[in-house]
Enzyme design. Structure first.
Site, PDB file in Angstrom:
ATOM      1  N   LYS A  74       0.787  -1.154   0.002  1.00 19.58           N
ATOM      2  CA  LYS A  74       0.087   0.264   0.008  1.00 19.58           C
ATOM      3  C   LYS A  74       1.003   1.280   0.036  1.00 19.58           C
ATOM      4  CE  LYS A  74      -1.661   2.724   3.011  1.00 19.58           C
ATOM      5  NZ  LYS A  74      -1.907   4.133   2.305  1.00 19.58           N
TER       6      LYS A  74
ATOM      7  N   GLU B  79       9.917   1.025  10.733  1.00 22.17           N
ATOM      8  CA  GLU B  79      10.902   1.916  10.568  1.00 22.17           C
ATOM      9  C   GLU B  79       9.963   3.246  10.784  1.00 22.17           C
ATOM     10  OE1 GLU B  79      12.723   5.021   9.737  1.00 22.17           O
ATOM     11  OE2 GLU B  79      12.898   4.530   7.599  1.00 22.17           O
TER      12      GLU B  79
ATOM     13  N   CYS C  13      13.441  11.088   7.819  1.00 27.02           N
ATOM     14  CA  CYS C  13      13.486  10.542   9.178  1.00 27.02           C
ATOM     15  C   CYS C  13      15.078  10.732  10.073  1.00 27.02           C
ATOM     16  CB  CYS C  13      12.821   9.473   9.511  1.00 27.02           C
ATOM     17  SG  CYS C  13      13.454   7.951   8.341  1.00 27.02           S
TER      18      CYS C  13
END
Length: 498
Positions: free
Chosen positions: A195, A269, A303
């Protein structure tokens, strides 16, 4: 907000025009073919530079997830039976196919996310290299030696595929994060249902189109849609053996809860708030130059971004001045404009979130030495910002802003620097800047982060693992450790006594 943005920080305009033939089919990819959505609902895809509609994709349902899982389950045994050499051959061909269409993939990524060409091209080529690395790694896997660990009993350790893996990818690196998951999952002999983010699905659908003839039907399936419906259905599906997500902490918590009932494995993650420890003996010019890139690459939507600077008080004024000068020179604009380094943030909702952080920082007496607010539209552009006079515990230094914002704090001692660096809920990445080798080793050992760079930041390679501690999740992307995450260990012991 009242903070005055530097008038030199303007948006360079140069609209990126996509050829309609570059767009992928705007449908689900199930069992090796593109199929329309069953619900009739659509999700609009918006250009974050202009706020104009690019395309629309189906709003997927649990029924379509079930259909995709069925296709993946049907394809998995034959795919797993292929030798590592044969699976590697397919992955090599995928890498070559991506490289052959790298310009198209990069243009789609730029149109969908606003990434400058340098960033989008790096994403695509790095993704291709991920497939190439995993193709080699799966043929060179190592395991404990077969031996008689008990007298007259031969032990053999096998690495087996998990089966079907559900994957949820984020909007900040749509293709690259998909590649980080798809390559090791397929290399290990699994099949998958993916997805993509509902905001940025185009490059993933294009990848499915480009590689449809290389993979057996059902090995890769793509269902577009919203997280609660499609991601939730994947995480809860009884025939999905593992769910792997790159995304926010909230998304990770939701997926882990949904996976708990079936006790499926979970690979997460999640977010980060990377501290950058600048000591008094650091090369300040080199550090400022490096953070100009590491703090603002991909508009800070990264990130592992170098977003939280802790600098020794004795060099703080000098370093901050160098950093501000470097950041002030960043060129902001649309992908097709000349020399653009920083594009918009991805969406209106995220733009408002980033601006909210800046507004609250100003209300709490934190000063923007450069930037500090939005740039005039259209588009979701935020000026590259350096926040100073940041006290310990400030929201902007604790929470993941995920935008073109770097905060600067000061410290007095090494112990204080380490304590404050670790005092965040995240544990993904960090860096240490010093000319002392002994200090670098000791501080790196004390930092509670999955990656610690020394005199560098945001440098990645497929050969080394990526993943975090604490609120940044668990599991590892890249390297042989990813192959281990997407497989299981079986011990076969045979009594060979006579």
């Amino acid at each position: 907000m009242s903070t005055a943005v530097d008038p030199a920080q303007t948006i360079r305009r140069g609209p990126l025009t996509l050829d309609p033939t570059e767009l992928p089919p705007q449908r689900h990819f199930l069992g090796g073919e593109f199929v329309p959505g069953a619900s009739g609902g659509e999700l609009e895809i918006v250009d974050p530079c202009t706020e104009a509609r690019i395309a629309a994709v189906p709003e997927g349902t649990a029924a379509e997830v079930d259909r995709a899982v069925t296709a993946a389950r049907r394809a998995q045994p034959d795919w797993a039976r292929l030798s590592p050499k044969d699976r590697a051959s397919v992955l090599y061909r995928i890498a070559e196919r991506v490289e052959q269409h790298a310009q198209t993939m990069a243009r789609l990524e730029s149109a969908n996310t606003g990434k400058p060409p340098e960033v989008a091209e790096d994403d695509v080529l790095s993704g291709a290299d991920t497939f190439r690395f995993m193709a080699g790694a799966v043929r060179a896997s190592t395991a404990q030696a077969a031996a008689e660990y008990v007298e007259q009993h031969l032990s053999v350790l096998l690495r087996e595929p998990l089966g079907v893996v559900g994957v949820v990818t984020p909007w900040n690196y749509p293709f690259l994060m998909a590649a980080w998951k798809i390559a090791p999952i397929l290399a290990a002999g699994n099949t998958l249902v993916l997805k993509p983010s509902e905001q940025t699905p185009l490059s993933t659908l294009k990848f499915a189109e480009l590689t449809a003839d290389l993979l057996p039907p059902g090995a890769l399936n793509v269902v577009t849609g919203l997280g609660p419906e499609v991601g939730g259905a994947l995480a809860a599906h009884p025939d999905v053996d593992m769910i792997a997500l790159t995304g926010s902490v909230r998304s990770g918590q939701s997926v882990a809860r949904a996976a708990a009932d079936s006790l499926k494995r979970v690979h997460l993650e999640l977010g980060g708030k990377a501290p950058v420890l600048v000591f008094d003996d650091a090369d300040l010019d080199a550090t400022a130059t490096a953070l100009r890139t590491a703090g603002f690459w991909n508009s800070g939507q990264e990130c592992g971004a170098a977003c939280r600077v802790l600098v020794h008080e004795s060099v703080a004024e000098e370093f901050t001045a160098k950093l501000v000068d470097a950041v002030r020179a960043i060129v902001v604009g649309e992908p097709a404009a000349a020399e653009v380094e920083l594009g918009p943030v991805v969406s209106k909702a995220h733009y408002e979130r980033v601006c909210g952080f800046l507004r609250r920082a100003e209300e709490n007496g934190i000063r923007a030495a450069v930037g500090g607010g939005p740039l005039d539209g259209p588009g979701y552009f935020v000026a590259p910002t350096v926040l100073v006079d940041v006290p310990e515990g400030a929201e902007c230094a604790q929470e993941e802003i995920f935008g073109p914002v770097v905060s600067v704090e000061t410290f007095r001692t090494e112990e204080e620097a380490v304590r404050r660096a670790n005092a965040v809920p995240y544990g993904l990445a960090s860096s240490v800047w010093t000319e002392s080798g002994r200090r670098a080793q000791q501080v790196a050992a004390a930092l509670d982060f999955g990656t610690v760079w020394v005199n560098s930041h945001l440098v990645l390679a497929n050969e080394v693992p990526w993943g975090g501690f604490k609120g940044s999740g668990y599991g590892r992307d890249l390297s042989i450790y990813a192959l281990e995450d997407y497989s299981r260990t079986k011990h076969v012991m045979t009594n060979n006594g006579r």
